[in-house]
Design a protein around this motif. Structure first.
Motif, mmCIF file in Angstrom:
data_model
loop_
_atom_site.group_PDB
_atom_site.id
_atom_site.type_symbol
_atom_site.label_atom_id
_atom_site.label_comp_id
_atom_site.label_asym_id
_atom_site.label_seq_id
_atom_site.Cartn_x
_atom_site.Cartn_y
_atom_site.Cartn_z
ATOM 1 N N ILE A 43 0.827 -1.225 0.000
ATOM 2 C CA ILE A 43 0.000 0.000 0.000
ATOM 3 C C ILE A 43 0.857 1.268 0.000
ATOM 4 O O ILE A 43 2.023 1.237 0.381
ATOM 5 C CB ILE A 43 -0.988 0.003 1.195
ATOM 6 C CG1 ILE A 43 -0.252 -0.112 2.528
ATOM 7 C CG2 ILE A 43 -1.999 -1.127 1.028
ATOM 8 C CD1 ILE A 43 -1.158 0.084 3.729
ATOM 9 N N TRP A 68 1.362 5.691 0.750
ATOM 10 C CA TRP A 68 1.481 6.534 1.948
ATOM 11 C C TRP A 68 0.405 7.599 2.064
ATOM 12 O O TRP A 68 0.400 8.369 3.014
ATOM 13 C CB TRP A 68 2.853 7.223 1.955
ATOM 14 C CG TRP A 68 3.302 7.707 0.598
ATOM 15 C CD1 TRP A 68 4.245 7.118 -0.203
ATOM 16 C CD2 TRP A 68 2.831 8.851 -0.131
ATOM 17 N NE1 TRP A 68 4.377 7.822 -1.380
ATOM 18 C CE2 TRP A 68 3.527 8.893 -1.359
ATOM 19 C CE3 TRP A 68 1.895 9.845 0.137
ATOM 20 C CZ2 TRP A 68 3.311 9.879 -2.327
ATOM 21 C CZ3 TRP A 68 1.660 10.834 -0.815
ATOM 22 C CH2 TRP A 68 2.372 10.841 -2.032
ATOM 23 N N GLU A 124 7.037 2.804 2.990
ATOM 24 C CA GLU A 124 8.193 3.003 3.882
ATOM 25 C C GLU A 124 8.010 4.282 4.719
ATOM 26 O O GLU A 124 8.458 4.359 5.857
ATOM 27 C CB GLU A 124 9.476 3.065 3.028
ATOM 28 C CG GLU A 124 9.976 4.447 2.704
ATOM 29 C CD GLU A 124 10.318 4.680 1.215
ATOM 30 O OE1 GLU A 124 10.118 3.803 0.380
ATOM 31 O OE2 GLU A 124 10.809 5.782 0.935
ATOM 32 N N GLY A 150 10.240 -0.797 -0.923
ATOM 33 C CA GLY A 150 9.580 -1.563 -1.963
ATOM 34 C C GLY A 150 10.460 -2.625 -2.589
ATOM 35 O O GLY A 150 10.045 -3.782 -2.733
ATOM 36 N N SER A 176 2.019 3.507 -7.666
ATOM 37 C CA SER A 176 2.305 4.098 -8.976
ATOM 38 C C SER A 176 2.181 3.071 -10.106
ATOM 39 O O SER A 176 2.360 1.870 -9.895
ATOM 40 C CB SER A 176 3.712 4.682 -8.966
ATOM 41 O OG SER A 176 4.656 3.653 -8.746
ATOM 42 N N CYS A 192 -5.116 9.465 -5.403
ATOM 43 C CA CYS A 192 -5.036 8.763 -6.696
ATOM 44 C C CYS A 192 -6.115 9.256 -7.659
ATOM 45 O O CYS A 192 -5.909 9.303 -8.860
ATOM 46 C CB CYS A 192 -5.115 7.258 -6.510
ATOM 47 S SG CYS A 192 -6.499 6.734 -5.515
ATOM 48 N N ARG A 229 9.634 16.044 -6.009
ATOM 49 C CA ARG A 229 8.889 15.654 -7.208
ATOM 50 C C ARG A 229 7.854 16.727 -7.587
ATOM 51 O O ARG A 229 7.772 17.148 -8.743
ATOM 52 C CB ARG A 229 8.191 14.322 -6.899
ATOM 53 C CG ARG A 229 7.368 13.744 -8.000
ATOM 54 C CD ARG A 229 6.686 12.461 -7.493
ATOM 55 N NE ARG A 229 5.622 12.079 -8.396
ATOM 56 C CZ ARG A 229 5.816 11.321 -9.478
ATOM 57 N NH1 ARG A 229 7.016 10.858 -9.749
ATOM 58 N NH2 ARG A 229 4.803 11.041 -10.263
ATOM 59 N N GLU A 247 1.142 11.922 -13.689
ATOM 60 C CA GLU A 247 0.566 12.069 -12.358
ATOM 61 C C GLU A 247 1.556 12.796 -11.456
ATOM 62 O O GLU A 247 2.674 12.332 -11.245
ATOM 63 C CB GLU A 247 0.237 10.685 -11.778
ATOM 64 C CG GLU A 247 -0.507 10.767 -10.464
ATOM 65 C CD GLU A 247 -0.919 9.402 -9.928
ATOM 66 O OE1 GLU A 247 -0.105 8.467 -9.957
ATOM 67 O OE2 GLU A 247 -2.073 9.279 -9.462
HETATM 68 P P1 NAP Z 1 5.151 3.480 -5.203
HETATM 69 O O1 NAP Z 1 6.608 3.509 -5.380
HETATM 70 O O2 NAP Z 1 4.319 2.898 -6.263
HETATM 71 O O3 NAP Z 1 4.862 2.773 -3.816
HETATM 72 C C1 NAP Z 1 3.676 2.095 -3.447
HETATM 73 C C2 NAP Z 1 4.059 0.897 -2.622
HETATM 74 O O4 NAP Z 1 4.772 -0.066 -3.414
HETATM 75 C C3 NAP Z 1 4.999 1.220 -1.468
HETATM 76 O O5 NAP Z 1 4.683 0.409 -0.368
HETATM 77 C C4 NAP Z 1 6.331 0.884 -2.076
HETATM 78 O O6 NAP Z 1 7.373 0.746 -1.173
HETATM 79 C C5 NAP Z 1 6.022 -0.370 -2.828
HETATM 80 N N1 NAP Z 1 6.991 -0.737 -3.844
HETATM 81 C C6 NAP Z 1 7.880 0.065 -4.493
HETATM 82 N N2 NAP Z 1 8.619 -0.659 -5.354
HETATM 83 C C7 NAP Z 1 8.201 -1.936 -5.265
HETATM 84 C C8 NAP Z 1 8.587 -3.151 -5.912
HETATM 85 N N3 NAP Z 1 9.552 -3.194 -6.828
HETATM 86 N N4 NAP Z 1 7.932 -4.285 -5.576
HETATM 87 C C9 NAP Z 1 6.942 -4.263 -4.666
HETATM 88 N N5 NAP Z 1 6.557 -3.153 -4.013
HETATM 89 C C10 NAP Z 1 7.171 -1.990 -4.307
HETATM 90 O O7 NAP Z 1 4.686 4.933 -4.908
HETATM 91 P P2 NAP Z 1 5.491 6.014 -4.086
HETATM 92 O O8 NAP Z 1 6.956 5.852 -4.197
HETATM 93 O O9 NAP Z 1 4.981 6.015 -2.724
HETATM 94 O O10 NAP Z 1 5.049 7.312 -4.879
HETATM 95 C C11 NAP Z 1 5.448 7.510 -6.229
HETATM 96 C C12 NAP Z 1 4.254 7.852 -7.073
HETATM 97 O O11 NAP Z 1 3.260 6.823 -7.031
HETATM 98 C C13 NAP Z 1 3.483 9.053 -6.597
HETATM 99 O O12 NAP Z 1 4.044 10.255 -6.915
HETATM 100 C C14 NAP Z 1 2.165 8.824 -7.289
HETATM 101 O O13 NAP Z 1 2.225 9.212 -8.626
HETATM 102 C C15 NAP Z 1 1.980 7.364 -7.215
HETATM 103 N N6 NAP Z 1 1.104 6.972 -6.099
HETATM 104 C C16 NAP Z 1 -0.148 6.536 -6.393
HETATM 105 C C17 NAP Z 1 -0.993 6.183 -5.371
HETATM 106 C C18 NAP Z 1 -2.373 5.708 -5.598
HETATM 107 O O14 NAP Z 1 -3.185 5.718 -4.680
HETATM 108 N N7 NAP Z 1 -2.710 5.232 -6.768
HETATM 109 C C19 NAP Z 1 -0.571 6.267 -4.040
HETATM 110 C C20 NAP Z 1 0.740 6.690 -3.783
HETATM 111 C C21 NAP Z 1 1.559 7.012 -4.833
HETATM 112 P P3 NAP Z 1 8.200 2.081 -0.786
HETATM 113 O O15 NAP Z 1 7.422 2.675 0.305
HETATM 114 O O16 NAP Z 1 9.532 1.658 -0.384
HETATM 115 O O17 NAP Z 1 8.263 2.960 -2.000
#
Ligand code: NAP
Ligand code: MG
Length: 485
Positions: free
Chosen positions: A148, A150, A177, A207, A228, A283, A333, A381
């Motif tokens: 999930i 943050w 994280e 992640g 993402s 989102c 960002r 996004e």
């Molecule tokens: P993200 O990287 O997609 O993280 C979401 C979750 O996936 C986190 O728990 C993350 O861990 C984990 N993760 C990352 N890489 C992974 C991998 N290779 N395998 C499995 N799990 C993995 O999103 P973010 O870094 O928090 O934010 C980046 C962008 O994502 C935002 O700017 C936004 O565009 C988008 N986002 C979308 C939503 C939504 O509700 N759709 C929510 C948050 C963010 P970590 O915490 O270590 O990254």
């Protein structure tokens, strides 16, 4: 240092790798806790615990009523601890305390909803043309890996855990994280409520080191992910190796469409609410604001005027309407998109760091006007308080621009013409469409996207389908030999 351990097999534990990662208060940039920086070996322990709890012990013996009651008890604990949970959520994410309070209430409601649904999972009698009874049984899919983001940490945990537990699955959940604190706080009550060890496991970490091993693990039956699109694609590839079931909720670039006949004040208010609520870290944010040409300049002026009244400030202050962004990474960002926007369109509000803040990841609510739908700020996004306002001429063009995006999570249309509003509802390719509103979300109604916003639906009866298998059972009622040979 306030070290908060993670929750595996009914115990609060450190990582086998012994490393810790810092957790911040984004309003002060100070470290407020440390949580285990998990490695694959920790994930393996959690998955083994979830596997054992699914295959043996008390959990497979629980009835739907038992599981429903556990979820009601969990909801009670959340309601009793709502003040502390909301404060912790607000401190860790930077979201205004008033919004965090709504989140905590919604979290309890989510567990109650699925507590009720646990006893309404029903099979089917298949009308086969033989002397036989043919049944479809619904069974839990097994061990669910849940990852999930943050932006709504506790609520997103509930959207994942509640339907999985109601269905009879066991869970390994990785919070983002940045925001592991509220779900770990709640984990302190799991055992006392009566969840057997291993049924719910919370693994903290990054992640690539803690999330990826969950997805790759052969003993995980299903992965549910919100985050993402980039990470969603990695997860889908990795899940292919063991043919896991996957559900993805990947955000979007949702259009909020305003026709000239909409109620002007309600519309301006709805445009700002749609894109700035939760600091724009949503989102379904209505980050593309499409405005009919005949009201366009008046609309932009009114948005700018009203944006000046948005009160930015410390998350725990009750009159704060916008807090800091969740992290330094997200701050940078969003700042970079503010600069990209300046090179593409006309900046009419905000555009930088909040100057009056000497610390904390505060950015100004930002509006770009005269945006072209091909601009990066209209296509990518941002996940922050950055609005792209795009003029259009008539219904056909509005629909064309609305659908001209790789995403399809949500959309909203504002008009007092019911015929037009409903034509737009039908034409827009998105999983959620609001009319004369944007963002209300209910546990009773489905949530999920079209196109690159992912697939699968959370919430409502749809949410539990994600955690169920269907077993066909054929019972021969004829006592005669088959008689073929
Ligand atoms: P993200 O990287 O997609 O993280 C979401 C979750 O996936 C986190 O728990 C993350 O861990 C984990 N993760 C990352 N890489 C992974 C991998 N290779 N395998 C499995 N799990 C993995 O999103 P973010 O870094 O928090 O934010 C980046 C962008 O994502 C935002 O700017 C936004 O565009 C988008 N986002 C979308 C939503 C939504 O509700 N759709 C929510 C948050 C963010 P970590 O915490 O270590 O990254
Ligand atoms: Mg990340």
């Amino acid at each position: 240092m306030n070290r908060v351990r993670m929750y595996i097999n009914g115990n609060f534990v450190e990582s086998g790798g012994k490393a810790w990662l810092p957790v911040y208060d984004p309003s002060t940039e100070e470290v407020i806790a440390e949580v285990p920086d998990s490695i694959a070996a920790d994930v393996d322990l959690a998955v083994k615990a979830a596997r054992a709890a699914f295959d043996q012990g008390a959990w497979p013996q629980t009835t739907p009523q038992d599981r429903g009651r556990l979820l009601f008890k969990l909801a009670d604990v959340i309601r009793r601890q709502s003040a502390q949970l909301a404060e912790l959520e607000s401190r860790n994410t930077g979201k205004p305390i008033v919004e965090a309070e709504f989140d905590v209430t919604d979290t309890a409601t989510c567990f109650e909803y699925y507590g009720g649904i646990a006893t309404k999972i029903m099979g089917y009698v298949n009308p086969v043309p033989d002397n036989a009874l043919s049944l479809s049984l619904r069974e839990p899919v097994g061990v669910a890996g849940q990852i999930i983001p943050w932006n709504y940490p506790l609520l997103m945990a509930a959207w994942k855990l509640a339907p999985a537990l109601a269905a009879g699955c066991t869970c390994v959940l990785k919070p983002a994280e940045q925001t592991p604190l509220t779900i770990l706080e709640l984990a302190g009550s799991f055992q006392e409520i009566g969840f057997p060890p291993g049924v719910i496991n919370i693994v903290t970490g990054f992640g690539d080191t803690a999330g990826a091993p969950i997805v790759a693990h052969p003993d995980v039956d299903k992965v549910a992910f919100t985050g993402s699109a980039a990470v969603g694609k990695l997860i889908l590839r990795s899940a292919a190796d063991s043919i896991k079931r996957v559900a993805l909720e990947l955000g979007g670039k949702s259009p909020n469409i305003f026709f000239a006949d909409s109620d002007f004040e309600a519309a301006v208010d709805g445009a700002l609410f749609g894109v700035f609520i939760n600091q724009g870290e949503v989102c379904s944010a209505g980050s593309r604001i499409l405005v009919e040409r005949s009201i366009y300049s008046k609309f932009v002026d009114a948005m700018v005027e009203k944006t000046r009244t948005i009160k930015l400030g410390p998350p725990l202050s009750r009159d704060t309407k916008m807090g800091p962004l969740v992290s330094k990474e997200q701050y940078e960002r969003v700042r970079s998109y503010q600069e990209i926007g300046k090179g593409e369109a006309r900046l009419v509000a905000g555009g930088g760091r909040l100057q009056s803040a000497d610390r904390g990841y505060y950015v100004e609510p930002t509006i770009f006007a005269d945006v072209n739908n091909n601009h990066r700020i209209a296509r990518e996004e941002v996940f922050g308080p950055v609005a792209a306002v795009i003029p259009f001429e008539g219904e056909t063009e509005a629909i064309r621009i609305a659908n001209d995006t790789p995403y399809g999570l949500a959309a909203a249309v504002w008009s007092r013409d019911i015929f037009r509003a409903l034509r737009v509802v039908k034409a827009v390719r998105a999983g959620i469409v609001w009319v004369n509103h944007m963002q209300p979300t209910y546990v009773e109604a489905p949530w999920g996207g079209y196109k690159q916003s992912g697939f699968g639906r959370e919430l409502g009866p749809w949410g539990i389908e994600e955690y169920l298998e269907t077993k066909q059972v054929h019972i021969n009622l004829s006592e005669q030999p088959i008689g073929w040979y």
